[in-house]
Design a protein around this motif. Structure first.
Motif, PDB file in Angstrom:
ATOM      1  N   SER A 288       0.809  -1.223   0.000  1.00  0.00           N
ATOM      2  CA  SER A 288       0.000   0.000   0.000  1.00  0.00           C
ATOM      3  C   SER A 288       0.840   1.268   0.000  1.00  0.00           C
ATOM      4  CB  SER A 288      -0.940   0.005   1.219  1.00  0.00           C
ATOM      5  OG  SER A 288      -0.232   0.279   2.422  1.00  0.00           O
ATOM      6  N   ASP A 289       2.127   1.143   0.320  1.00  0.00           N
ATOM      7  CA  ASP A 289       2.994   2.331   0.303  1.00  0.00           C
ATOM      8  C   ASP A 289       3.339   2.792  -1.109  1.00  0.00           C
ATOM      9  OD1 ASP A 289       3.222   2.756   3.061  1.00  0.00           O
ATOM     10  OD2 ASP A 289       4.807   1.256   3.259  1.00  0.00           O
ATOM     11  N   TYR A 290       3.187   1.911  -2.098  1.00  0.00           N
ATOM     12  CA  TYR A 290       3.456   2.319  -3.473  1.00  0.00           C
ATOM     13  C   TYR A 290       2.419   3.345  -3.924  1.00  0.00           C
ATOM     14  CZ  TYR A 290       6.822  -1.484  -3.892  1.00  0.00           C
ATOM     15  OH  TYR A 290       7.900  -2.313  -3.711  1.00  0.00           O
TER      16      TYR A 290
ATOM     17  N   PHE B 168      -7.437  -0.491   0.283  1.00  0.00           N
ATOM     18  CA  PHE B 168      -8.348  -0.217   1.398  1.00  0.00           C
ATOM     19  C   PHE B 168      -9.786  -0.542   1.013  1.00  0.00           C
ATOM     20  CE2 PHE B 168     -11.422   3.052   2.829  1.00  0.00           C
ATOM     21  CZ  PHE B 168     -11.574   2.631   4.152  1.00  0.00           C
ATOM     22  N   PHE B 169     -10.215  -0.037  -0.131  1.00  0.00           N
ATOM     23  CA  PHE B 169     -11.605  -0.231  -0.544  1.00  0.00           C
ATOM     24  C   PHE B 169     -11.906  -1.707  -0.808  1.00  0.00           C
ATOM     25  CE2 PHE B 169     -15.108   0.191  -3.770  1.00  0.00           C
ATOM     26  CZ  PHE B 169     -16.052   0.694  -2.882  1.00  0.00           C
ATOM     27  N   LEU B 170     -10.985  -2.416  -1.448  1.00  0.00           N
ATOM     28  CA  LEU B 170     -11.191  -3.832  -1.752  1.00  0.00           C
ATOM     29  C   LEU B 170     -11.351  -4.661  -0.486  1.00  0.00           C
ATOM     30  CD1 LEU B 170     -11.262  -6.240  -3.719  1.00  0.00           C
ATOM     31  CD2 LEU B 170      -8.755  -6.306  -3.573  1.00  0.00           C
TER      32      LEU B 170
ATOM     33  N   TYR C 162     -11.711  -7.385   7.297  1.00  0.00           N
ATOM     34  CA  TYR C 162     -11.981  -6.225   8.163  1.00  0.00           C
ATOM     35  C   TYR C 162     -10.681  -5.731   8.795  1.00  0.00           C
ATOM     36  CZ  TYR C 162     -12.683  -4.494  12.956  1.00  0.00           C
ATOM     37  OH  TYR C 162     -12.574  -3.810  14.138  1.00  0.00           O
ATOM     38  N   SER C 163      -9.891  -6.644   9.332  1.00  0.00           N
ATOM     39  CA  SER C 163      -8.660  -6.277  10.031  1.00  0.00           C
ATOM     40  C   SER C 163      -7.607  -5.707   9.089  1.00  0.00           C
ATOM     41  CB  SER C 163      -8.097  -7.497  10.771  1.00  0.00           C
ATOM     42  OG  SER C 163      -9.013  -7.974  11.730  1.00  0.00           O
ATOM     43  N   VAL C 164      -7.467  -6.287   7.900  1.00  0.00           N
ATOM     44  CA  VAL C 164      -6.486  -5.771   6.940  1.00  0.00           C
ATOM     45  C   VAL C 164      -6.879  -4.367   6.480  1.00  0.00           C
ATOM     46  CG1 VAL C 164      -5.446  -6.095   4.667  1.00  0.00           C
ATOM     47  CG2 VAL C 164      -5.755  -8.056   6.180  1.00  0.00           C
ATOM     48  N   SER C 165      -8.182  -4.118   6.315  1.00  0.00           N
ATOM     49  CA  SER C 165      -8.613  -2.771   5.921  1.00  0.00           C
ATOM     50  C   SER C 165      -8.188  -1.742   6.961  1.00  0.00           C
ATOM     51  CB  SER C 165     -10.140  -2.726   5.719  1.00  0.00           C
ATOM     52  OG  SER C 165     -10.841  -2.659   6.947  1.00  0.00           O
TER      53      SER C 165
ATOM     54  N   PHE D 200     -20.340   4.165   5.550  1.00  0.00           N
ATOM     55  CA  PHE D 200     -19.264   5.020   6.054  1.00  0.00           C
ATOM     56  C   PHE D 200     -17.908   4.689   5.424  1.00  0.00           C
ATOM     57  CE2 PHE D 200     -22.420   5.434   9.454  1.00  0.00           C
ATOM     58  CZ  PHE D 200     -22.435   6.813   9.612  1.00  0.00           C
ATOM     59  N   THR D 201     -17.895   3.724   4.529  1.00  0.00           N
ATOM     60  CA  THR D 201     -16.670   3.377   3.814  1.00  0.00           C
ATOM     61  C   THR D 201     -16.529   4.180   2.530  1.00  0.00           C
ATOM     62  OG1 THR D 201     -16.721   1.106   4.669  1.00  0.00           O
ATOM     63  CG2 THR D 201     -15.417   1.492   2.678  1.00  0.00           C
TER      64      THR D 201
END
Length: 437
Positions: free
Chosen positions: A86-88, A96-98, A130-133, A201-202
């Protein structure tokens, strides 16, 4: 690198935070509905499903704790890998959305009638995404607000998450407990409401977020991603305060274990002790209500008192809560436990998040929050696993709390060392130099 310099932040009124800050905070409102669902309703629902197959309450509690441990072990592997990706440049928002959407889909699937084993599989699916998001979400903090507001914005996110999640939760309780509806109708509706709440809320954050700090994409991104992950703490130039960060990670491993374990096992713990489920639900609802002003207060106090002192106080309080739980046998004692958790839960979590965001390079936030997640989820694995083992062999859930309380003590010792080391380092100056580069 940074796409742009951060503008000096003007002092704002409580309700005059920027639109992007609000959208970031409100994702906590959405995902916290699933947090409350997973910690209160799902364990009870699972216990009922398992009971239909002849599994008693204690064994159901053990199975639930082992499942929670398996989830956290999986996340300890996935979170840093995906966080580093995600840093790229341009990766963080779609990832995040996926993951959020897949978690929401899992929440919808709870509405489908299934045996308890299938229910556990869906729970694992939903909880992992959920946790990875949240890894991506937490790492967005340095992009959506300034360094000076990080404590306040992080605390408000948790605070509004606590109080906002009560709305779909109360609707769910109304459907399940109050209205004369069959469980085969009320439960699916309740699960769908929570999923829609989370989705609502996403979308605003997914549409508005822009990644300001990033690492440029490389030709062999997949291969280099693993290289970055395994060597990030060895890059002295990128992370000049490695010792302080490592000590904090070790402290976090131990003290957040108790926080997550208490959240994950609270309802299952009370059910195994034979407490009335309605009172358990109401007590945990009180936790959410108390946590709302308490978390905001922590954010405001952080403007006057160093956040490391506030985190230390929170860990100390949680140690006392863990010791209290060892001797818990009455419902009124569970109510005291619920209030105590509410007073310190949000402060410890929110200030740990903002404190970490201030001591790490912003462009490496996904990678480092992924590493933080290893320590957090790894600790939760240890806590829930030890709880399950001790409970299984002693047939006593109170004794299962002893290793959790002990880990808090170790966490305090490491945190004192981390705070001492980090106070020698000028985070503000380092951030300013980083932004100029």
């Amino acid at each position: 690198m940074s796409e742009e310099k951060q503008e000096p932040t003007k002092k704002r009124h409580f309700f005059k935070d920027t639109p992007l800050e609000w959208k970031w905070m409100l994702y906590d409102v959405g995902n916290s509905a699933f947090t409350l669902l997973a910690s209160v309703i799902l364990p009870i629902y699972f216990s009922a499903l398992a009971g239909q197959s002849g599994v008693d309450a204690t064994d159901a509690s053990t199975i639930w704790s082992f499942t929670a441990s398996a989830i956290t072990l999986s996340l300890a592997v996935l979170s840093p890998i995906l966080g580093t990706f995600s840093d790229y440049r341009g990766f963080k928002r779609p990832l995040f959305f996926l993951t959020a959407i897949l978690g929401i889909l899992g929440c919808f699937l709870f509405a489908v009638p299934m045996p308890y084993i299938a229910f556990l599989i869906v729970f694992v699916f939903a909880k992992i995404f959920y946790s990875v998001s949240l890894v991506f979400y937490d790492s967005m903090l340095s992009d959506v607000t300034s360094l000076e507001k990080a404590d306040d914005i992080s605390s408000k996110g948790y605070a509004f998450g606590y109080i906002g999640s009560c709305i779909p939760f109360l609707i769910s309780i109304l459907l399940i407990v109050v209205l004369p509806l069959d469980a085969s109708i009320s439960m699916p509706i309740a699960f769908a409401i929570n999923a829609l709440w989370w989705l609502g809320f996403t979308i605003p954050l997914a549409l508005s977020y822009k990644q300001k700090h990033y690492v440029e994409r490389e030709k062999h991104a997949l291969r280099n991603n693993f290289s970055r992950l395994f060597h990030v703490l060895g890059k002295k130039k990128a992370i000049p305060n490695r010792k302080g960060i490592i000590l904090f990670l070790l402290a976090f491993f131990f003290y957040i274990d108790g926080v997550y374990s208490i959240i994950d096992m609270a309802t299952s713990f009370g059910t195994a002790l034979g407490f009335d489920r309605t009172q358990l639900i109401l007590a945990l609802l009180v936790t959410q209500v108390v946590a709302f002003p308490a978390a905001i207060a922590y954010g405001k106090l952080a403007k006057k008192i160093p956040s490391d002192i506030l985190i230390f106080v929170g860990i100390l309080a949680y140690t006392a809560i863990g010791l209290f739980a060892i001797f818990l046998t009455q419902v009124w004692q569970f109510w005291i436990l619920a209030v105590g958790v509410g007073l310190f839960q949000g402060g410890v979590q929110s200030l740990s998040r903002s404190y970490f965001s201030k001591i790490i390079p912003a462009e490496e936030s996904g990678c480092l929050f992924g590493i933080l997640d290893i320590f957090g989820k790894g600790a939760s694995f240890v806590g829930t696993m030890l709880f399950g083992i001790v409970t299984h062999f002693t047939d006593n859930v109170n004794l299962g709390v002893i290793p959790i309380a002990s880990l808090f003590v170790v966490g305090i010792l490491f945190f004192v060392l981390a705070a001492k080391e980090n106070r020698r380092f000028d985070f503000q100056k380092a951030k300013e130099e980083q932004i100029e580069e």
